[in-house]
Design an enzyme around this catalytic site. Structure first.
Site, mmCIF file in Angstrom:
data_model
loop_
_atom_site.group_PDB
_atom_site.id
_atom_site.type_symbol
_atom_site.label_atom_id
_atom_site.label_comp_id
_atom_site.label_asym_id
_atom_site.label_seq_id
_atom_site.Cartn_x
_atom_site.Cartn_y
_atom_site.Cartn_z
ATOM 1 N N THR A 1 16.686 37.413 44.134
ATOM 2 C CA THR A 1 15.448 36.673 43.904
ATOM 3 C C THR A 1 14.286 37.339 44.632
ATOM 4 O O THR A 1 14.423 37.691 45.809
ATOM 5 C CB THR A 1 15.608 35.227 44.441
ATOM 6 O OG1 THR A 1 16.749 34.627 43.819
ATOM 7 C CG2 THR A 1 14.371 34.399 44.151
ATOM 8 N N SER A 2 13.153 37.476 43.952
ATOM 9 C CA SER A 2 11.920 37.985 44.552
ATOM 10 C C SER A 2 12.166 39.377 45.170
ATOM 11 O O SER A 2 12.458 40.308 44.428
ATOM 12 C CB SER A 2 11.402 36.952 45.563
ATOM 13 O OG SER A 2 10.062 37.187 45.863
ATOM 14 N N SER A 3 12.068 39.524 46.483
ATOM 15 C CA SER A 3 12.369 40.832 47.079
ATOM 16 C C SER A 3 13.799 41.261 46.709
ATOM 17 O O SER A 3 14.072 42.443 46.481
ATOM 18 C CB SER A 3 12.215 40.767 48.604
ATOM 19 O OG SER A 3 12.407 42.032 49.176
ATOM 20 N N ALA B 1 15.229 40.504 43.936
ATOM 21 C CA ALA B 1 15.168 40.916 42.530
ATOM 22 C C ALA B 1 14.626 42.348 42.433
ATOM 23 O O ALA B 1 15.084 43.138 41.610
ATOM 24 C CB ALA B 1 14.286 39.965 41.740
ATOM 25 N N TYR C 1 15.536 37.867 39.343
ATOM 26 C CA TYR C 1 14.699 36.664 39.279
ATOM 27 C C TYR C 1 13.387 36.918 40.015
ATOM 28 O O TYR C 1 13.352 36.922 41.242
ATOM 29 C CB TYR C 1 15.433 35.471 39.910
ATOM 30 C CG TYR C 1 16.652 35.045 39.127
ATOM 31 C CD1 TYR C 1 16.590 34.004 38.213
ATOM 32 C CD2 TYR C 1 17.864 35.715 39.279
ATOM 33 C CE1 TYR C 1 17.694 33.633 37.475
ATOM 34 C CE2 TYR C 1 18.980 35.356 38.544
ATOM 35 C CZ TYR C 1 18.888 34.310 37.645
ATOM 36 O OH TYR C 1 19.991 33.949 36.921
#
Ligand SMILES: *[C@@H]1O[C@H](CO)[C@@H](O)[C@H](O)[C@H]1NC(C)=O
Ligand SMILES: *[C@@H]1O[C@H](CO)[C@@H](O)[C@H](O)[C@H]1NC(C)=O
Length: 346
Positions: free
Chosen positions: A143-145, A147, A167
């Protein structure tokens, strides 16, 4: 006498084999400190289910900035589902303050380059060897970093992963700064626009000469993301479309309200699917290709000064070098500095 000492010797041997295979306590999050070469100091945590499959698959699950292995273990269902399906989960943990991932240095953006990606790949190799895992069923998500790192892992270790699922990240290489654990706000704010061929070349350059199979990619991004701007969905789709020889802007199928109401699924083919909340128009969108006109499409929203009067949502950005958006957070969240470039409502 002699027989019994041989027998106990064999028993001891058997026991030592068993303990070699059972390095950690099952069905709980456990740290592994001896997984091999760890050039960038990433911490390794693992979840081995009680009901381990005979030749288990592996999921590498990578946390967001400010996250930890433990937070991602608790906040996602991967471990819980591991008890149903028998796979192993690896939760790497960032070694940096603020716990973003290094997706910006040449080391991490290169196959066997000695950065975070290299350390995570070594965790996978260790787990395959230690648990007799199925090397053809290794997956990466985040997720985020995390991802961003998912895309980087897929680009730097294409031989290792069957599929990746990101994500709210950015295209592999988009966060390049030339420094370790840097923050590229040009990219985060959706201003790094390239053609699909340019983005594909970025991937190829991370593992020069590699011609084998590459992981299938599933890209998710919400269109209201004010930390990692939604343009990064488009750029990431371009990147993998380029790698797999699809044409960005021409998905084979566009499926509204799938997998959930308000989301749209773009199926490019067996190797690439994107899911976003972006509104689908009935016509015209099929002609928006990654042509050169795209490169001049600078974001229209280079808004004015930092705005103290508005509030960012939970997880949203609220400060950092180059940030011109809201500097306050919606109650009860507070603006917390992650690094010089990024503060987040937490
Ligand atoms: C971020 O990436 C862009 C190109 O993608 C580059 O021009 C820019 O210099 C990078 N930013 C930093 C801080 O290195
Ligand atoms: C980004 O992708 C979404 C979904 O395919 C699309 O609706 C949107 O128009 C794209 N944005 C740009 C700037 O191309």
């Amino acid at each position: 006498m002699k027989f019994s000492s041989i027998a106990s010797g064999l028993l001891a041997l058997g026991a030592s084999f068993a303990s070699a295979a059972e390095m950690v306590k099952r069905a709980s999050l456990q740290q592994v400190t001896n997984f091999g070469s760890n050039p960038s100091g990433v911490k390794m945590y693992i979840y081995v289910p009680n009901k381990l499959a005979t030749k288990p698959a592996i999921i590498v699950a990578i946390h967001y900035c400010s996250g930890t292995a433990s937070a991602y273990y608790q906040g996602t269902q991967y471990a819980q589902l591991a008890e149903t399906y028998g796979y192993i989960v690896i939760y790497p943990e960032s070694p940096y303050s603020g716990t973003c991932w290094d997706v910006s240095s040449p080391a991490s953006l290169t196959h066997n380059g000695g950065g975070n990606s290299n350390s995570i790949a070594n965790m996978v190799t260790y787990t395959i060897n230690q648990y007799g895992a199925d090397a053809s069923k290794v997956f990466v998500t985040g997720t985020s970093s995390g991802a961003m790192m998912t895309n980087v892992m897929a680009a730097t270790y294409p031989e290792m992963f069957a599929a990746g699922s990101a994500y709210a990240g950015v295209a592999a290489g988009c966060f390049y700064t030339g420094t370790v654990n840097g923050w590229n706000s040009t990219c985060s704010q959706g201003q790094s626009i390239h053609t699909q061929q340019e983005w594909a070349n970025t991937v190829y350059n991370m593992y020069p000469g590699y011609t084998g199979a590459r992981p299938k990619m599933l890209i998710h991004h919400g269109s209201a993301d004010t930390t990692i701007y939604p343009q990064n969905f488009n750029e990431t789709m371009k990147q993998w479309a380029g790698v797999f020889g699809y044409t960005y802007g021409q998905p084979q199928q566009t499926i509204a309200n799938n997998p959930a109401s308000g989301w749209t699924k773009y199926v490019y083919g067996p190797n690439l699917v994107g899911i976003t909340t972006a509104v689908t128009t009935t016509a015209a969108s099929t002609t928006t290709l990654a042509t050169s006109t795209k490169t001049s499409t600078a974001p229209a929203t280079t808004s004015s000064a930092s705005n103290g009067g508005c509030t960012s949502q939970r997880w949203g950005q609220c400060g950092g070098i180059g940030w011109t958006g809201c500097s306050a957070c919606v109650s009860p969240y507070t603006c917390q500095k992650i690094n010089d470039w990024y503060s987040q409502c937490l």
